[in-house]
Design a protein around this motif. Structure first.
Motif, PDB file in Angstrom:
ATOM      1  N   SER A  35       0.838  -1.206   0.000  1.00 42.58           N
ATOM      2  CA  SER A  35       0.000   0.000   0.000  1.00 42.58           C
ATOM      3  C   SER A  35       0.871   1.254   0.000  1.00 42.58           C
ATOM      4  CB  SER A  35      -0.967  -0.002   1.182  1.00 42.58           C
ATOM      5  OG  SER A  35      -0.331   0.291   2.397  1.00 42.58           O
ATOM      6  N   SER A  41      -4.526   3.129  -0.076  1.00 41.61           N
ATOM      7  CA  SER A  41      -4.894   2.549   1.212  1.00 41.61           C
ATOM      8  C   SER A  41      -4.931   1.030   1.106  1.00 41.61           C
ATOM      9  CB  SER A  41      -6.260   3.068   1.662  1.00 41.61           C
ATOM     10  OG  SER A  41      -7.286   2.525   0.857  1.00 41.61           O
ATOM     11  N   VAL A  42      -4.800   0.378   2.248  1.00 39.34           N
ATOM     12  CA  VAL A  42      -4.900  -1.084   2.272  1.00 39.34           C
ATOM     13  C   VAL A  42      -6.287  -1.499   1.801  1.00 39.34           C
ATOM     14  CG1 VAL A  42      -4.893  -3.126   3.767  1.00 39.34           C
ATOM     15  CG2 VAL A  42      -3.137  -1.377   4.044  1.00 39.34           C
ATOM     16  N   LEU A  45      -6.317  -1.343  -1.902  1.00 37.38           N
ATOM     17  CA  LEU A  45      -5.470  -2.413  -2.416  1.00 37.38           C
ATOM     18  C   LEU A  45      -6.206  -3.749  -2.394  1.00 37.38           C
ATOM     19  CD1 LEU A  45      -2.509  -2.985  -3.366  1.00 37.38           C
ATOM     20  CD2 LEU A  45      -2.019  -3.556  -0.999  1.00 37.38           C
TER      21      LEU A  45
END
Length: 57
Positions: A35, A41-42, A45
């Motif tokens: 990320s 952002s995670v 992702l």
């Protein structure tokens, strides 16, 4: 590019290939590094998108 990502994550090219094909999944630390590398952002992702109220769309 694959070699550079592998080096950044400190994993092998084969591991990156596994992530790409879905035969492997990165751990939380690797997901966080990805990320950061891709400046997203995670949640993004991982394909998790939320509305302003927090519910998934």
């Amino acid at each position: 590019m694959c070699e550079q990502v592998a080096k950044y994550l400190n994993v092998s090219r084969q591991t990156i290939s596994g992530y790409e094909t879905g035969s492997r999944e990165p751990n939380l630390e690797t997901t966080t590094l990805l990320s950061e590398l891709y400046d997203m952002s995670v949640d993004s992702l991982l394909g998790i998108y939320r509305t302003a109220k927090g519910s998934e769309i």
